[in-house]
Scaffold this motif. Structure first.
Motif: not given
Length: 266
Positions: A195-220
């Motif tokens: 909507k209005n060129k903004i994509a709202t993407l809803n992910f499952s809870e697994e999306f919150e846990f990245n084993p690579y730390g802050v760099e991993g979160y930025i990368g995903q």
């Protein structure tokens, strides 16, 4: 003795007279049948040579009782007219004997020929080309964004197709180029809308846990944003986790409280 013979003679005469009367009555009652029999059998002709005049001139009425030679006639009704409502034409419904009726046959579906089956098999669904973004990590640990082209079957939801394909990770050819994904395994896209060129993407809870730390979160997050904004209808992405908008993701606190665009990763 003479008187006795006289009495016997009188009785005999009476008996003959009575017999004659009975025969006469029978003749009157059955006159027509008797005369018919005499005429049909030619009794007098065979016995005395000629038929008496009273027999020859006697008119025998026709019998009303059918005999064995009588012909039984059955009246066959005319076919019942059938009114054709569409054409307004009166048609006769034919009477078809049971033995002449055509047997009822089951309808056999028409099967396609081997050539037609081959042509159908050769028809492939239309394809679309997707831009998917993965990462490469060099020997120094530097994370670099890389683009991969994928050809997939065309769908009515290309954005959803692109994100779910991205979540599945790089294919064999891409892994041979050392492409990898920093999106946590098991992450699923629950819903997507634009909507209005903004994509709202809803992910499952697994999306919150990245084993690579802050760099991993930025990368995903970068992988998702660049893949989504490869469509002209999307300029930024608002992230949700299990339907909830959160300000930060991960213990390091990477901001996701507002829509992210490619400029967010410069």
């Amino acid at each position: 003795m003479a008187q006795k013979k006289k009495n016997q003679a009188g009785i005999a005469v009476a008996v003959w007279i009575l017999l004659a009367i009975v025969l006469f009555i029978i003749f009157l009652v059955m006159q027509d049948d008797i005369m018919r029999t005499l005429k049909d059998t030619g009794f007098f002709t065979h016995t005395v040579g000629s038929e008496p005049e009273f027999v020859a001139n006697y008119e025998v009425p026709e019998s009303t009782t059918p005999n064995s030679d009588s012909v039984i006639q059955i009246e066959i009704q005319e076919p019942i007219p059938v009114q054709n409502e569409e054409e307004n034409v009166t048609q006769l419904s034919p009477i078809v004997p049971v033995s002449e009726k055509e047997p009822v046959t089951e309808h056999t579906p028409v099967t396609s020929s081997p050539k037609e089956e081959q042509e159908t098999a050769d028809v492939t669904p239309p394809k679309i080309s997707l831009k998917l973004f993965f990462v490469i990590i060099d020997g120094n640990g530097t994370i670099s964004r890389v683009e991969a082209q994928r050809s997939v079957d065309k769908t009515n939801s290309p954005l959803t197709t692109a994100i779910t394909t991205l979540l599945a990770g790089p294919n064999l050819a891409e892994r041979e180029k050392d492409y990898m994904s920093l999106i946590p395994e098991g992450s699923r896209l629950l819903s997507a809308s634009v909507k209005n060129k903004i994509a709202t993407l809803n992910f499952s809870e697994e999306f919150e846990f990245n084993p690579y730390g802050v760099e991993g979160y930025i990368g995903q997050l970068m992988q998702i944003v660049y893949t989504a904004t490869s469509f002209s209808t999307v300029e930024s992405v608002q992230f949700l986790v299990e339907g909830v908008r959160k300000d930060y993701i991960g213990s390091e606190g990477v901001w996701i409280g507002s829509p992210l665009s490619p400029a967010s990763f410069k």
